[in-house]
Design a protein around this motif. Structure first.
Motif, mmCIF file in Angstrom:
data_model
loop_
_atom_site.group_PDB
_atom_site.id
_atom_site.type_symbol
_atom_site.label_atom_id
_atom_site.label_comp_id
_atom_site.label_asym_id
_atom_site.label_seq_id
_atom_site.Cartn_x
_atom_site.Cartn_y
_atom_site.Cartn_z
ATOM 1 N N GLY A 242 54.592 15.805 56.678
ATOM 2 C CA GLY A 242 55.909 15.871 57.308
ATOM 3 C C GLY A 242 56.895 15.022 56.558
ATOM 4 N N ASP A 243 56.737 13.721 56.590
ATOM 5 C CA ASP A 243 57.462 12.811 55.715
ATOM 6 C C ASP A 243 56.655 11.529 55.637
ATOM 7 N N ALA A 244 56.921 10.724 54.637
ATOM 8 C CA ALA A 244 56.070 9.559 54.375
ATOM 9 C C ALA A 244 56.441 8.347 55.202
ATOM 10 N N ASP A 350 55.000 17.980 51.176
ATOM 11 C CA ASP A 350 56.188 17.137 51.336
ATOM 12 C C ASP A 350 57.025 17.134 50.066
ATOM 13 N N LYS A 351 56.399 17.287 48.912
ATOM 14 C CA LYS A 351 57.175 17.346 47.682
ATOM 15 C C LYS A 351 57.797 18.721 47.477
ATOM 16 N N ALA A 352 57.180 19.732 48.050
ATOM 17 C CA ALA A 352 57.794 21.055 48.002
ATOM 18 C C ALA A 352 59.095 21.061 48.794
ATOM 19 N N ALA A 353 59.175 20.157 49.745
ATOM 20 C CA ALA A 353 60.384 20.055 50.564
ATOM 21 C C ALA A 353 61.236 18.860 50.133
ATOM 22 N N ALA A 354 61.092 18.440 48.883
ATOM 23 C CA ALA A 354 61.795 17.255 48.408
ATOM 24 C C ALA A 354 63.256 17.504 48.092
#
Length: 527
Positions: A242-244, A350-354
Motif C-alpha cells: 500500500g505505502d511504506a 508500491d513502486k508501480a504506483a510511484a
C-alpha cells in the motif's frame, strides 16, 4: 526514478526518483516493452475541434518553483487548443508543501481536474479510499486508446482498486534498485574505494573523511522527503504493502507473505541506531528532522553523498559503452557523481504506483482531462514541453534526441519521470553520454524493467477503507515522532519504544491484521 530522485531523481529521483511492476515478468500477459508512440487522437476528438466546447483544465504537480512556468503553459496551450480545444493551468506546488496543499484542496471540495499522486506523495491509495479520484476505465477506453495500449498491463494492475482503474501510471525508469551516490571530486581527491560499499553502514568511514576535511559540504544528504526507510524498504529486505509509511510490510524473500509491522523489526532498530550515530557525529544536517526537502543543497552541490534509487549505476553504464555523469549532475551539471547499486532491482506494486496522474472526482471536465492525459503520454511535443520547457529558451538541442538545459532559462525541473511515458523523453546532461545512439540508454533501462525479479506480492493492492481511522491516527504519530527517530535526531533507545507504543494505541495492529487478511485472500485467488 531517475532522481527521485533526484529523487528525487529521483528522483531523481529522482526519482526521483525512481520501482515498478513491469512487462515481461512473472505471469504478466505483456511481454514486450512499449516504444514511443505517435499522437493517437481520442475518439471524441476525431470530430472537428470546433465541435468541442472550449474548457480550462487545472493540473497540480510538485516540483521546485520555476520562474518561467508561464512560457511553458502558454506554449502548451497552443498545442492543446488546436488538438482538443482546451487550455491547462499548470499548478506547480513546492515539494515540501505539496501534500499539505492537496489535503486542503481535497478537503475543501474545490473543483480541479488533474493531480500527480503516488505511494510517497499525495498518497494514491489513501485518496482512492477517500473517493478523491474518479474511476477511469470507461474514459480510457473512449478517449485514450493510444495511452491504454502504450503502457504495459503490469503497470495498470498497480493502479486498480477493487477492479477499477483510478490513475494513469508513468512508464519510466522504475525498478527498485538502490544504492548511493558520491561526488566524483570527493571520491577522487581522497581515493575513496566507492565500489566497495554493500550496505549503508559501509559509508561511515567515507563520511568521517568528509567531515574532517570538507567543512563546506554536508557529508550525507537527507531530508523528510528523502527518508530512507520509508522510501526504500528494499534496502532493508522489506516490501511495502500500500505505502511504506502505513504499518504492514513483508520480507522480500518470504514466500509465505507474512505481514509484519516494519517499525518493530530488527532492521528498523539497526537503521535508526546507525542514523543516531551519523547524526551525533555531524554527518547529517542539524535540521534534518524538519527539513522538507534538500533541493537547494542538491543544486548548490553541497551533499558529498546521498542515497538513491539507482537502477543503472556507473559500473553498468560504463560497461555498456556509455559515459555516466551520475545522478548528482541532474540537479547540478557541474557536480558529477559515481553511483553504485548495492540492492538489486525488484518489481513491486508500491513502486508501480510511484508516479501516477489521476483525475479528480470534482473535475467538471473529466473527458477533456483524459484527452489531455492521452496527449501527455503519446505526443512527444506535449510531453517534452512540460518536461523540459521551450526550445531555445529553456534548453537547446545538441543532437537528434539530446538536449542541454539552460541554467538561467527559468525552467529546469529535471522530472521527466513525473509526467508520462519516458520513452518519449529527450536525453539531458544527466543521462549517459552516448546513450542516444541507437536508443542505447532507453533500451538499457527498459530491459532492466523487464528483467528485474518480480515480488512475491506483485499485483496486490491494499484497500484502506476498513482502517481509514486507524490509518489517520498512525499518520499523525508518524508526523509527531517518526522523522526525529529515523534521522537520528533523538535517541532511539528512549523514543523508539514511545513511538511503537503510540502506534499500537493508534491502531497499528489492526492495520497489519487487515493487510494480512487481504493479502491471504489475494494469494488464494492468484495461485
Amino acid at each position: 526514478m531517475k532522481k527521485m530522485m533526484k529523487i528525487a531523481n529521483t528522483i531523481a529521483v529522482p526519482c526521483l526518483v525512481l520501482s515498478i511492476a513491469l512487462a515481461g515478468c512473472g505471469d504478466q500477459t505483456t511481454t514486450t516493452t512499449p516504444g514511443p508512440t505517435e499522437d493517437s487522437t481520442p475518439t471524441a476528438a476525431s470530430d472537428p475541434v470546433k465541435d468541442l466546447k472550449p474548457v480550462e483544465l487545472t493540473y497540480y504537480f510538485p516540483n521546485t518553483p520555476q520562474k518561467d512556468l508561464t512560457s511553458v503553459e502558454q506554449e502548451l496551450n497552443k498545442i492543446l487548443k488546436s488538438k482538443i480545444n482546451a487550455t491547462v493551468h499548470l499548478k506547480l506546488v513546492d515539494w515540501g508543501t505539496y501534500d499539505e496543499k492537496m489535503n486542503v484542496l481535497m478537503g475543501s471540495g474545490e473543483p480541479y481536474d488533474l493531480a500527480f499522486t503516488s505511494t510517497w506523495s499525495n498518497n494514491f491509495y489513501q485518496n482512492v479510499a477517500k473517493g478523491a479520484f474518479v474511476p477511469m476505465d470507461d474514459l480510457l477506453a473512449k478517449y485514450a486508446p493510444g495511452l491504454k495500449s502504450a503502457v504495459p498491463e503490469s503497470f495498470w494492475k498497480a493502479v486498480k482498486v477493487k477492479g477499477q482503474t483510478y490513475g494513469v501510471p508513468n512508464f519510466q525508469q522504475a525498478t527498485a534498485g538502490y544504492g548511493y551516490s558520491i561526488q566524483k571530486a570527493v571520491a577522487d581527491k581522497y581515493k575513496i574505494d566507492w565500489k566497495s560499499v554493500t550496505k549503508l553502514s559501509d559509508l561511515t568511514p567515507f563520511l568521517e573523511i568528509v567531515k574532517k576535511n570538507e567543512p563546506d559540504l554536508v557529508p550525507f544528504g537527507l531530508s523528510k522527503k528523502e527518508d530512507i526507510f520509508t522510501k526504500a524498504p528494499a534496502m532493508f529486505g522489506l516490501e511495502a504493502l500500500g505505502d511504506a509509511i502505513t504499518p504492514g510490510a513483508i520480507y522480500v524473500n518470504d514466500a509465505s507473505l507474512k505481514v509484519v509491522n516494519q517499525f518493530e523489526t530488527p532492521e528498523f532498530k539497526s537503521f535508526v541506531t546507525l542514523m543516531r550515530d551519523w547524526y551525533t557525529k555531524g554527518y547529517l544536517r542539524k535540521d534534518v528532522a524538519t527539513l522538507k526537502d534538500m533541493e537547494a543543497d542538491k543544486k548548490a552541490g553541497k551533499n558529498a553523498m546521498t542515497w538513491g534509487q539507482i537502477d543503472n549505476d556507473t559500473v553498468a553504464t560504463e560497461k555498456a559503452g556509455m559515459e555516466a555523469a551520475g545522478r548528482m549532475s541532474n540537479a547540478n551539471k557541474d557536480v558529477p557523481s559515481y553511483d553504485l547499486q548495492f540492492v538489486k532491482p525488484l518489481l513491486t506494486t508500491d513502486k508501480a504506483a510511484a508516479t501516477i496522474t489521476a483525475i479528480s472526482a470534482t473535475s467538471p471536465n473529466k473527458e477533456r482531462a483524459m484527452m489531455f492525459l492521452n496527449l501527455l503520454n503519446t505526443d512527444k511535443d506535449v510531453y517534452n514541453l512540460i518536461s523540459w520547457g521551450v526550445a531555445d529558451k529553456h534548453y537547446k538541442k545538441v543532437g537528434d534526441n539530446r538536449i542541454e538545459t539552460m541554467k538561467d532559462g527559468g525552467y529546469q525541473i529535471f522530472s521527466a519521470w513525473e509526467f508520462g511515458n519516458m520513452m518519449n523523453s529527450f536525453l539531458s546532461e544527466g543521462d549517459p553520454k552516448g546513450g542516444e545512439v541507437d536508443g542505447k540508454f532507453v533500451k538499457m533501462w527498459s530491459d532492466l524493467n523487464k528483467n528485474a525479479a518480480p515480488s512475491n506480492a506483485l499485483g496486490f493492492v491494499f484497500d484502506f477503507n476498513s482502517v481509514k481511522a486507524e490509518k489517520a491516527n498512525c499518520d499523525a504519530i508518524i508526523e509527531e515522532l517518526y522523522y526525529a527517530i529515523s534521522t537520528g535526531t533523538v535517541d532511539p533507545d528512549k523514543y523508539l519504544p514511545q513511538f511503537l507504543d503510540k502506534m499500537k494505541k493508534a491502531g497499528a495492529d489492526k492495520i497489519v491484521a487487515e493487510k494480512q487478511k487481504q493479502l491471504d485472500a489475494w494469494k488464494a485467488a492468484n495461485k
